[in-house]
Structure formats: structure tokens, C-alpha cells
Design a protein around this motif. Structure first.
Motif, PDB file in Angstrom:
ATOM      1  N   LYS A   1      39.283  41.210  38.361  1.00  9.11           N
ATOM      2  CA  LYS A   1      38.265  40.095  38.759  1.00  9.11           C
ATOM      3  C   LYS A   1      38.002  40.199  40.149  1.00  9.11           C
ATOM      4  CE  LYS A   1      38.873  38.131  34.462  1.00  9.11           C
ATOM      5  NZ  LYS A   1      39.093  36.907  33.436  1.00  9.11           N
ATOM      6  N   ILE A   2      36.767  40.084  40.491  1.00 12.81           N
ATOM      7  CA  ILE A   2      36.243  40.059  41.878  1.00 12.81           C
ATOM      8  C   ILE A   2      35.408  38.998  42.289  1.00 12.81           C
ATOM      9  CG2 ILE A   2      35.361  41.597  43.652  1.00 12.81           C
ATOM     10  CD1 ILE A   2      35.716  43.450  40.601  1.00 12.81           C
ATOM     11  N   LEU A   3      35.894  38.415  43.400  1.00  6.79           N
ATOM     12  CA  LEU A   3      34.892  37.209  43.790  1.00  6.79           C
ATOM     13  C   LEU A   3      34.233  37.615  44.996  1.00  6.79           C
ATOM     14  CD1 LEU A   3      37.392  35.725  42.389  1.00  6.79           C
ATOM     15  CD2 LEU A   3      37.111  33.865  43.742  1.00  6.79           C
ATOM     16  N   SER A   4      32.958  37.491  44.876  1.00  8.67           N
ATOM     17  CA  SER A   4      32.223  38.048  45.832  1.00  8.67           C
ATOM     18  C   SER A   4      30.917  37.436  46.138  1.00  8.67           C
ATOM     19  CB  SER A   4      31.800  39.556  45.711  1.00  8.67           C
ATOM     20  OG  SER A   4      30.755  39.933  46.647  1.00  8.67           O
ATOM     21  N   LEU A   5      30.526  37.396  47.502  1.00  8.28           N
ATOM     22  CA  LEU A   5      29.022  36.829  47.679  1.00  8.28           C
ATOM     23  C   LEU A   5      28.029  37.782  47.564  1.00  8.28           C
ATOM     24  CD1 LEU A   5      29.268  34.510  50.926  1.00  8.28           C
ATOM     25  CD2 LEU A   5      28.783  33.723  48.541  1.00  8.28           C
TER      26      LEU A   5
ATOM     27  N   GLU B   1      46.445  42.677  35.292  1.00  7.71           N
ATOM     28  CA  GLU B   1      45.078  42.138  35.820  1.00  7.71           C
ATOM     29  C   GLU B   1      45.147  42.003  37.277  1.00  7.71           C
ATOM     30  OE1 GLU B   1      43.593  38.897  33.250  1.00  7.71           O
ATOM     31  OE2 GLU B   1      42.465  38.294  34.903  1.00  7.71           O
ATOM     32  N   ILE B   2      44.210  42.247  37.882  1.00  9.22           N
ATOM     33  CA  ILE B   2      44.193  41.761  39.431  1.00  9.22           C
ATOM     34  C   ILE B   2      43.243  41.009  40.023  1.00  9.22           C
ATOM     35  CG2 ILE B   2      44.413  42.902  41.800  1.00  9.22           C
ATOM     36  CD1 ILE B   2      45.845  45.161  40.632  1.00  9.22           C
ATOM     37  N   VAL B   3      43.207  40.043  40.706  1.00 15.88           N
ATOM     38  CA  VAL B   3      42.050  39.121  41.315  1.00 15.88           C
ATOM     39  C   VAL B   3      41.965  39.540  42.613  1.00 15.88           C
ATOM     40  CG1 VAL B   3      41.138  37.079  41.583  1.00 15.88           C
ATOM     41  CG2 VAL B   3      42.568  37.126  39.629  1.00 15.88           C
ATOM     42  N   LEU B   4      40.729  39.825  43.148  1.00 16.46           N
ATOM     43  CA  LEU B   4      40.436  40.311  44.436  1.00 16.46           C
ATOM     44  C   LEU B   4      39.340  39.226  45.106  1.00 16.46           C
ATOM     45  CD1 LEU B   4      40.627  43.524  43.081  1.00 16.46           C
ATOM     46  CD2 LEU B   4      41.162  43.734  45.535  1.00 16.46           C
ATOM     47  N   ILE B   5      39.562  38.745  46.447  1.00 20.10           N
ATOM     48  CA  ILE B   5      38.828  38.032  46.898  1.00 20.10           C
ATOM     49  C   ILE B   5      38.095  38.780  48.074  1.00 20.10           C
ATOM     50  CG2 ILE B   5      38.532  35.961  48.363  1.00 20.10           C
ATOM     51  CD1 ILE B   5      41.235  34.965  47.058  1.00 20.10           C
ATOM     52  N   CYS B   6      36.802  38.795  48.073  1.00 19.25           N
ATOM     53  CA  CYS B   6      35.856  39.638  49.270  1.00 19.25           C
ATOM     54  C   CYS B   6      35.714  38.438  50.400  1.00 19.25           C
ATOM     55  CB  CYS B   6      34.728  40.297  48.514  1.00 19.25           C
ATOM     56  SG  CYS B   6      34.885  41.338  47.301  1.00 19.25           S
ATOM     57  N   GLY B   7      36.441  38.898  51.455  1.00 21.38           N
ATOM     58  CA  GLY B   7      36.007  37.928  52.568  1.00 21.38           C
ATOM     59  C   GLY B   7      34.616  38.467  53.166  1.00 21.38           C
ATOM     60  N   ARG B   8      34.229  37.371  53.937  1.00 19.73           N
ATOM     61  CA  ARG B   8      33.082  37.878  54.806  1.00 19.73           C
ATOM     62  C   ARG B   8      33.009  36.938  56.175  1.00 19.73           C
ATOM     63  NH1 ARG B   8      28.320  41.402  54.114  1.00 19.73           N
ATOM     64  NH2 ARG B   8      29.315  42.293  52.205  1.00 19.73           N
ATOM     65  N   TYR B   9      32.269  37.267  57.232  1.00 21.96           N
ATOM     66  CA  TYR B   9      31.983  36.666  58.266  1.00 21.96           C
ATOM     67  C   TYR B   9      33.539  36.404  59.227  1.00 21.96           C
ATOM     68  CZ  TYR B   9      28.337  35.343  55.040  1.00 21.96           C
ATOM     69  OH  TYR B   9      27.141  35.221  53.908  1.00 21.96           O
ATOM     70  N   GLU B  10      33.904  35.138  59.503  1.00 20.81           N
ATOM     71  CA  GLU B  10      35.085  35.360  60.173  1.00 20.81           C
ATOM     72  C   GLU B  10      36.258  35.538  59.109  1.00 20.81           C
ATOM     73  OE1 GLU B  10      35.871  35.808  63.392  1.00 20.81           O
ATOM     74  OE2 GLU B  10      33.713  35.890  63.503  1.00 20.81           O
ATOM     75  N   GLY B  11      36.115  35.338  57.965  1.00 23.77           N
ATOM     76  CA  GLY B  11      37.154  35.268  56.656  1.00 23.77           C
ATOM     77  C   GLY B  11      37.148  34.147  55.900  1.00 23.77           C
ATOM     78  N   ILE B  12      38.266  33.688  55.095  1.00 24.81           N
ATOM     79  CA  ILE B  12      38.097  32.622  54.439  1.00 24.81           C
ATOM     80  C   ILE B  12      38.915  31.515  54.891  1.00 24.81           C
ATOM     81  CG2 ILE B  12      37.816  34.240  52.523  1.00 24.81           C
ATOM     82  CD1 ILE B  12      40.521  33.724  51.549  1.00 24.81           C
ATOM     83  N   ASP B  13      38.835  30.275  54.356  1.00 26.66           N
ATOM     84  CA  ASP B  13      39.777  29.248  54.803  1.00 26.66           C
ATOM     85  C   ASP B  13      40.993  29.313  54.276  1.00 26.66           C
ATOM     86  OD1 ASP B  13      41.167  26.400  54.358  1.00 26.66           O
ATOM     87  OD2 ASP B  13      39.052  25.777  54.704  1.00 26.66           O
ATOM     88  N   GLN B  14      42.094  29.274  55.374  1.00 26.93           N
ATOM     89  CA  GLN B  14      43.639  29.550  55.182  1.00 26.93           C
ATOM     90  C   GLN B  14      43.813  28.852  54.106  1.00 26.93           C
ATOM     91  OE1 GLN B  14      45.432  31.695  57.005  1.00 26.93           O
ATOM     92  NE2 GLN B  14      46.951  31.287  55.719  1.00 26.93           N
ATOM     93  N   ARG B  15      43.541  27.693  53.598  1.00 27.42           N
ATOM     94  CA  ARG B  15      44.105  27.111  52.466  1.00 27.42           C
ATOM     95  C   ARG B  15      44.161  27.663  51.237  1.00 27.42           C
ATOM     96  NH1 ARG B  15      41.176  21.452  54.418  1.00 27.42           N
ATOM     97  NH2 ARG B  15      39.786  23.077  54.776  1.00 27.42           N
ATOM     98  N   ILE B  16      42.950  28.409  51.175  1.00 30.05           N
ATOM     99  CA  ILE B  16      42.876  29.463  49.911  1.00 30.05           C
ATOM    100  C   ILE B  16      43.962  30.339  50.010  1.00 30.05           C
ATOM    101  CG2 ILE B  16      41.423  31.172  48.624  1.00 30.05           C
ATOM    102  CD1 ILE B  16      40.447  28.439  48.163  1.00 30.05           C
TER     103      ILE B  16
ATOM    104  N   TYR C   1      36.278  44.549  34.021  1.00 27.95           N
ATOM    105  CA  TYR C   1      36.064  43.904  35.197  1.00 27.95           C
ATOM    106  C   TYR C   1      35.105  42.973  34.995  1.00 27.95           C
ATOM    107  CZ  TYR C   1      31.323  46.215  35.672  1.00 27.95           C
ATOM    108  OH  TYR C   1      29.946  46.532  35.548  1.00 27.95           O
ATOM    109  N   GLU C   2      35.229  41.874  35.928  1.00 28.39           N
ATOM    110  CA  GLU C   2      34.238  40.764  36.027  1.00 28.39           C
ATOM    111  C   GLU C   2      34.015  40.494  37.318  1.00 28.39           C
ATOM    112  OE1 GLU C   2      34.056  36.008  34.406  1.00 28.39           O
ATOM    113  OE2 GLU C   2      35.997  37.385  34.121  1.00 28.39           O
ATOM    114  N   ILE C   3      32.791  40.226  37.711  1.00 28.62           N
ATOM    115  CA  ILE C   3      32.448  39.872  38.981  1.00 28.62           C
ATOM    116  C   ILE C   3      32.090  38.350  39.258  1.00 28.62           C
ATOM    117  CG2 ILE C   3      31.184  40.654  41.210  1.00 28.62           C
ATOM    118  CD1 ILE C   3      30.706  43.393  39.883  1.00 28.62           C
ATOM    119  N   LEU C   4      32.664  37.420  40.093  1.00 31.52           N
ATOM    120  CA  LEU C   4      32.341  36.380  40.013  1.00 31.52           C
ATOM    121  C   LEU C   4      31.431  36.099  41.315  1.00 31.52           C
ATOM    122  CD1 LEU C   4      35.234  36.439  38.786  1.00 31.52           C
ATOM    123  CD2 LEU C   4      34.675  33.943  38.400  1.00 31.52           C
TER     124      LEU C   4
END
Ligand code: SAM
Length: 222
Positions: free
Chosen positions: A4-8, A104-119, A33-36
């Protein structure tokens, strides 16, 4: 194996799943796969997914709320979540082998400077870096991680192809040659056409060692 991939930018990720060996693995049902699209989970009217960093500084940061909404929608707190980032631990073949055992593996795709640390604090199990350099799209680094994992899953490629690869032991792989036997005056080493399997094995081991010594002496340190 399910990814599962989280992407902009889902279109970057989509192409990989629709090509070559991965497409066949998906067709055979070996890989799902699932792209969110993170933007679908932004709830302000402009679908804003990034904002300025607290404390100042250049660039934008991916906001926590859309990421958290997307992650909650797939129950990510009960799953293995990987965030590729240059500030992660060095990603290795050993990690790929270990992740390939998950279902199952979830991946977060970062962008710009990255993602909010709380995530990262709340959801991420593994922060991994694909190398000591910075690229601009987490889609590319997530695909590197996915590619290294899915090819290890049962039935995707033959077991023989996985043997003797670089990083299986402490040596890199030996050089390969294919037809024609002579190309622009460059000949394939005679030994490879001798049919003498023992001699070929010996030659390959020597080449493996030489290549590792030249390109990656750090692998031989111990
Ligand atoms: N500001 C971050 C830093 O200095 O560590 C770099 C952010 S980078 C421009 C944008 C995104 O690309 C990252 O959030 C990450 O998802 C991905 N990325 C860039 N380089 C990477 C690397 N070496 N390994 C894994 N992901 C990387």
C-alpha cells in the motif's frame, strides 16, 4: 505480498506496477497493490497537503492530517510501515529479505522537505535511506524498496536467479556475457565456452573477488 503506497503523485508509482516482471506478478496474483492519493485525504477545500515548517527554513513539509487520515483508512497502525528518507538507516539486502517475509507493507512517499515528524513517531516502523544522496521524490525511493522486496517473493522470479547475486554472501556478482561470442573484436573469455563447469565456477569466484576488491573493498573488511 500486498503493498500500500501513499503518494501525492500516484502516476509515478502506477507505471512500475504495470510493467515487466511486476506486471506479470500482479497478473498471477502474487503481488497486490493499492495506491492512495494523499490529496484525497486532505479535508480543507483547497486539498492542501503541505505547509511551511514551524521554526522557519526553506521548503515545505507534508502535513500530518492527510497522511494520518490515509494511514488510518488502511489501519496502518497494525501494519509494517516504511518511510524511505535520506535520514533513515542504510537500506540493505538483509532488510529487503526480512521485509519480504511480511504479508503487507505500507510505504509513505515523502516530498519537499519531508513529512511531519509526528507521522513518523506515530506510524512508521522503519525509516530507511536508499543511499547517501538526496532525491526529490519519495516515489522513486519507495519503488526501490518495493522492487528489492517483491522479486524475493515466492514465484516472482526463479530461485536460481536469486542465488549467487551480489550481497547474497560478502562478494559482488561475477561478470556476465551473452551472444555473440565476439562483439566489435571483444571476445568472451574462452573458459565460459569450455563447458568445464568446475573451471567456470573457479573463474567466476576469482572475478567475484576481484570485483568486490575493486568496487567495494568495505565488504571484505572483516
Ligand atoms: N529534507 C530532507 C533531508 O534533507 O533529509 C530531504 C527531502 S527529499 C528532497 C524529499 C523526499 O525524497 C524525502 O522525504 C524522501 O521520501 C525521498 N528521498 C530523498 N532522498 C532519499 C534517500 N536517500 N533515501 C530514501 N528516500 C529519499
Amino acid at each position: 505480498m500486498r503493498f500500500k503506497i501513499l503518494s501525492l503523485f500516484p502516476e509515478i508509482v502506477e507505471g512500475f506496477f504495470k510493467s515487466s516482471i511486476m506486471a506479470k506478478a500482479v497478473d498471477k496474483g502474487l503481488i497486490e497493490y493499492e495506491i492512495l492519493n494523499i490529496r484525497d485525504y486532505a479535508y480543507d477545500k483547497h486539498k492542501k497537503c503541505d505547509d511551511y515548517p514551524f521554526g522557519g527554513g526553506a521548503g515545505m513539509v507534508l502535513k500530518a492530517e492527510p497522511l494520518a487520515e490515509a494511514l488510518d483508512s488502511i489501519n496502518a497502525k497494525n501494519k509494517t510501515v516504511v518511510f524511505p528518507t535520506p535520514s533513515g538507516v542504510k537500506y540493505t539486502q538483509k532488510m529487503a529479505e526480512s521485509l519480504a517475509k511480511e504479508s503487507e507493507i505500507v510505504l509513505i512517499c515523502g516530498r519537499y522537505e519531508g513529512i511531519d515528524q509526528r507521522i513518523i513517531d506515530e506510524y512508521v516502523d522503519h525509516e530507511v535511506s536508499i543511499g547517501d544522496y538526496v532525491i526529490s521524490s519519495g516515489e522513486i525511493s519507495s519503488l526501490v524498496v518495493i522492487d528489492s522486496i517483491y522479486r524475493l517473493c515466492d514465484g516472482v522470479i526463479t530461485k536460481e536467479s536469486l542465488q549467487e547475486e551480489s550481497f547474497q554472501g560478502k562478494y559482488l556478482e561475477y561478470p556476465h556475457y551473452t551472444r555473440p561470442a565476439e562483439f566489435r573484436g571483444l571476445k568472451v573469455p574462452d573458459i565460459l565456452m569450455s563447458g568445464n563447469h568446475e573451471a567456470i565456477e573457479k573463474w567466476r569466484n576469482k572475478k567475484r573477488y576481484e570485483k568486490t576488491l575493486n568496487n567495494r573493498p568495505d565488504l571484505l573488511e572483516d
